[in-house]
Design a protein around this motif. Structure first.
Motif, PDB file in Angstrom:
ATOM      1  N   MET A  28       0.822  -1.215   0.000  1.00 16.31           N
ATOM      2  CA  MET A  28       0.000   0.000   0.000  1.00 16.31           C
ATOM      3  C   MET A  28       0.854   1.263   0.000  1.00 16.31           C
ATOM      4  O   MET A  28       0.552   2.237  -0.654  1.00 16.31           O
ATOM      5  N   VAL A  29       1.970   1.237   0.765  1.00 18.05           N
ATOM      6  CA  VAL A  29       2.887   2.381   0.802  1.00 18.05           C
ATOM      7  C   VAL A  29       4.315   1.875   0.675  1.00 18.05           C
ATOM      8  O   VAL A  29       4.570   0.677   0.745  1.00 18.05           O
ATOM      9  N   SER A  30       5.253   2.791   0.480  1.00 17.11           N
ATOM     10  CA  SER A  30       6.670   2.423   0.431  1.00 17.11           C
ATOM     11  C   SER A  30       7.134   2.021   1.830  1.00 17.11           C
ATOM     12  O   SER A  30       7.101   2.829   2.761  1.00 17.11           O
ATOM     13  N   GLU A  31       7.555   0.763   1.958  1.00 20.83           N
ATOM     14  CA  GLU A  31       8.030   0.290   3.255  1.00 20.83           C
ATOM     15  C   GLU A  31       9.291   1.048   3.691  1.00 20.83           C
ATOM     16  O   GLU A  31       9.492   1.323   4.872  1.00 20.83           O
ATOM     17  N   LYS A  32      10.123   1.400   2.704  1.00 19.16           N
ATOM     18  CA  LYS A  32      11.340   2.120   3.030  1.00 19.16           C
ATOM     19  C   LYS A  32      11.013   3.500   3.590  1.00 19.16           C
ATOM     20  O   LYS A  32      11.602   3.957   4.576  1.00 19.16           O
ATOM     21  N   MET A  33      10.051   4.191   2.952  1.00 20.05           N
ATOM     22  CA  MET A  33       9.664   5.515   3.435  1.00 20.05           C
ATOM     23  C   MET A  33       8.974   5.422   4.791  1.00 20.05           C
ATOM     24  O   MET A  33       9.171   6.269   5.671  1.00 20.05           O
ATOM     25  N   TYR A  34       8.182   4.357   4.971  1.00 19.81           N
ATOM     26  CA  TYR A  34       7.510   4.161   6.254  1.00 19.81           C
ATOM     27  C   TYR A  34       8.540   3.985   7.374  1.00 19.81           C
ATOM     28  O   TYR A  34       8.416   4.569   8.451  1.00 19.81           O
ATOM     29  N   GLU A  35       9.570   3.190   7.075  1.00 20.41           N
ATOM     30  CA  GLU A  35      10.613   2.959   8.082  1.00 20.41           C
ATOM     31  C   GLU A  35      11.334   4.268   8.421  1.00 20.41           C
ATOM     32  O   GLU A  35      11.583   4.567   9.588  1.00 20.41           O
ATOM     33  N   LEU A  36      11.658   5.051   7.394  1.00 19.65           N
ATOM     34  CA  LEU A  36      12.336   6.325   7.634  1.00 19.65           C
ATOM     35  C   LEU A  36      11.465   7.282   8.448  1.00 19.65           C
ATOM     36  O   LEU A  36      11.965   8.053   9.267  1.00 19.65           O
ATOM     37  N   GLY A  37      10.163   7.223   8.206  1.00 15.75           N
ATOM     38  CA  GLY A  37       9.259   8.163   8.862  1.00 15.75           C
ATOM     39  C   GLY A  37       8.865   7.785  10.276  1.00 15.75           C
ATOM     40  O   GLY A  37       8.422   8.646  11.046  1.00 15.75           O
ATOM     41  N   THR A  38       9.008   6.513  10.626  1.00 13.64           N
ATOM     42  CA  THR A  38       8.517   6.059  11.934  1.00 13.64           C
ATOM     43  C   THR A  38       9.612   5.566  12.870  1.00 13.64           C
ATOM     44  O   THR A  38       9.405   5.521  14.082  1.00 13.64           O
ATOM     45  N   LYS A  39      10.761   5.187  12.315  1.00 11.51           N
ATOM     46  CA  LYS A  39      11.844   4.710  13.174  1.00 11.51           C
ATOM     47  C   LYS A  39      12.535   5.907  13.820  1.00 11.51           C
ATOM     48  O   LYS A  39      12.988   6.817  13.141  1.00 11.51           O
ATOM     49  N   LYS A  40      12.588   5.899  15.132  1.00 10.49           N
ATOM     50  CA  LYS A  40      13.208   7.012  15.835  1.00 10.49           C
ATOM     51  C   LYS A  40      14.727   6.976  15.667  1.00 10.49           C
ATOM     52  O   LYS A  40      15.345   5.932  15.780  1.00 10.49           O
ATOM     53  N   SER A  41      15.298   8.142  15.403  1.00 11.34           N
ATOM     54  CA  SER A  41      16.750   8.245  15.358  1.00 11.34           C
ATOM     55  C   SER A  41      17.297   8.195  16.783  1.00 11.34           C
ATOM     56  O   SER A  41      16.570   8.435  17.751  1.00 11.34           O
ATOM     57  N   THR A  42      18.576   7.915  16.879  1.00  7.09           N
ATOM     58  CA  THR A  42      19.214   7.908  18.199  1.00  7.09           C
ATOM     59  C   THR A  42      19.081   9.270  18.855  1.00  7.09           C
ATOM     60  O   THR A  42      18.790   9.381  20.050  1.00  7.09           O
ATOM     61  N   ILE A  43      19.305  10.326  18.069  1.00  3.39           N
ATOM     62  CA  ILE A  43      19.236  11.682  18.624  1.00  3.39           C
ATOM     63  C   ILE A  43      17.831  11.982  19.127  1.00  3.39           C
ATOM     64  O   ILE A  43      17.647  12.575  20.198  1.00  3.39           O
ATOM     65  N   ARG A  44      16.815  11.568  18.370  1.00  2.00           N
ATOM     66  CA  ARG A  44      15.425  11.794  18.799  1.00  2.00           C
ATOM     67  C   ARG A  44      15.142  11.034  20.100  1.00  2.00           C
ATOM     68  O   ARG A  44      14.485  11.551  21.002  1.00  2.00           O
ATOM     69  N   THR A  45      15.623   9.806  20.191  1.00  7.24           N
ATOM     70  CA  THR A  45      15.432   9.015  21.416  1.00  7.24           C
ATOM     71  C   THR A  45      16.100   9.691  22.607  1.00  7.24           C
ATOM     72  O   THR A  45      15.530   9.774  23.709  1.00  7.24           O
TER      73      THR A  45
END
Length: 397
Positions: free
Chosen positions: A1-18
């Motif tokens: 339904m959507v790009s899995e790669k874009m979904y991962e980039l948009g939802t996976k928290k970066s270390t800095i964000r964490t």
């Protein structure tokens, strides 16, 4: 339904964000003044007063429709000419407005260059030098290319040329140079740039096509003491310069920068046209019309680096005294000390016991180190030094 790669980039928290979220939670528990957040490279020096005054002057002077309307895609011609004159005066170049393409900050400039240089048939590679800004990887891969990373030369964080030469191939489109560097704060020496240029000239001839340098320069003005940042187009003709006023004028949220395409690059018309086309498909209609005019009037305004210099020296001296090993600040507003254990993630997690928020070096392609951004209040650094000392005492006995 959507790009899995874009979904991962948009939802996976970066270390800095964490780390940032942990800091917010700890601040609520122990008080903001007791949390020492070295995680984010957000300028804490206010924009020069001239910037604020210029904004008000332009709003009063210009017709609103003209001011807030579209400019041509490469940017207002008068703005580009003004910036070109400033660059020429500083670096002895001979650019004109036609050599500049205004962008929405350095990130846009970089992605436009990556897109412009990635050929339609694929199999294109870009090379970065560790430690490197981690967004390069997702920017390059989003264009359908591959990012290869040269391991860090941890002796002085100049380039490890032997490994670099092994990685060059006929698929290499460009090499990314970030100096002053995020995260190390190191400036590449003239000797380093000259050696890099020599290798690329030889390999470009061998492979039968130019290998570009993409010079990522948001920290160019943030240098200390007698350090000089070589202006790479003076050393290597196939150089594209990506610049931003985010750090020099403390305007990260305004997203304003440019690409320089020198006349000397191989097939200037095709390269500049490809940059314009890449900007078009990346929906870059034009950079902010207001801030194009603001930076044109403030282009020679000096950066306020005194506070960063004091902070860098204060933190560096405190860390050295506590037993850390680190390169002395040269530029930008980061230190990149060696972690006190091999696992830099574990080290940074242990640092949180003392409310020290640090970013593991592995996130920048250089495990075993950590980044500390010192673009924070001086009193925060002063209060943090006993915490660094206690942390070090756990390892140094």
């Amino acid at each position: 339904m959507v790009s899995e790669k874009m979904y991962e980039l948009g939802t996976k928290k970066s270390t800095i964000r964490t780390i940032f979220e942990f800091g917010q939670k700890r601040a609520a528990e122990v008080g903001e003044e007791n949390v020492y957040d070295f995680s984010i490279g957000n300028p804490n020096v206010p924009a020069p007063e001239k910037v604020n005054q210029t904004i008000m002057d332009i709003l009063k002077e210009m017709d609103s429709c003209a001011l807030h309307g579209y400019t041509v895609a490469p940017g207002d011609p008068a703005v580009r000419e003004t910036i070109a004159v400033s660059i020429n005066r500083r670096f002895g170049t001979s650019f004109s407005g036609k050599n500049l393409f205004m962008t929405s900050g350095a990130a846009a400039a970089l992605t436009i260059c990556f897109k412009a240089l990635t050929e339609d048939n694929g199999n294109c590679e870009f090379i970065a030098f560790a430690p490197y800004f981690p967004e390069y990887k997702c920017f390059v891969e989003a264009m359908g290319a591959e990012l290869k990373v040269v391991p860090a030369n941890t002796a002085d964080f100049q380039i490890q040329f032997e490994k670099f030469q092994e990685m060059l191939s006929p698929s290499t489109k460009a090499v990314i140079v970030n100096s002053p560097n995020n995260p190390s704060g190191v400036v590449y020496s003239e000797e380093t740039i000259m050696r890099l240029a020599q290798i690329l000239e030889e390999k470009s001839k061998e492979f039968g096509h130019p290998i570009f340098i993409i010079s990522d320069e948001p920290y160019r003005e943030l240098v200390y003491g007698d350090i000089t940042v070589p202006y790479i187009p003076k050393y290597y003709k196939d150089t594209l310069v990506c610049y931003s006023w985010s750090k020099s004028l403390s305007l990260p949220g305004e997203r304003i920068g440019y690409i320089v395409v020198p006349d000397e690059v191989a097939d200037f018309g095709k390269v500049y046209g490809s940059i314009a086309g890449a900007a078009r498909v990346l929906t870059h209609v034009n950079a902010s019309s207001l801030f194009q005019r603001v930076v044109a009037r403030c282009v020679d305004e000096p950066s306020n680096i005194a506070a960063y210099g004091r902070n860098g020296n204060l933190l560096y001296n405190g860390l050295i005294e506590a037993g850390f090993t680190c390169q002395k600040p040269q530029g930008a507003f980061y230190l990149f000390p060696k972690a006190l254990e091999e696992d830099d993630y574990a080290f940074c997690e242990r640092a949180q016991k003392y409310n020290l928020l640090l970013v593991p070096g592995a996130d920048f392609g250089c495990p075993g180190y950590f980044r500390a951004a010192y673009c924070i209040k001086q009193e925060t650094i002063e209060r943090s030094l006993p915490a660094f000392k206690k942390l070090a005492e756990e390892y140094i006995k």
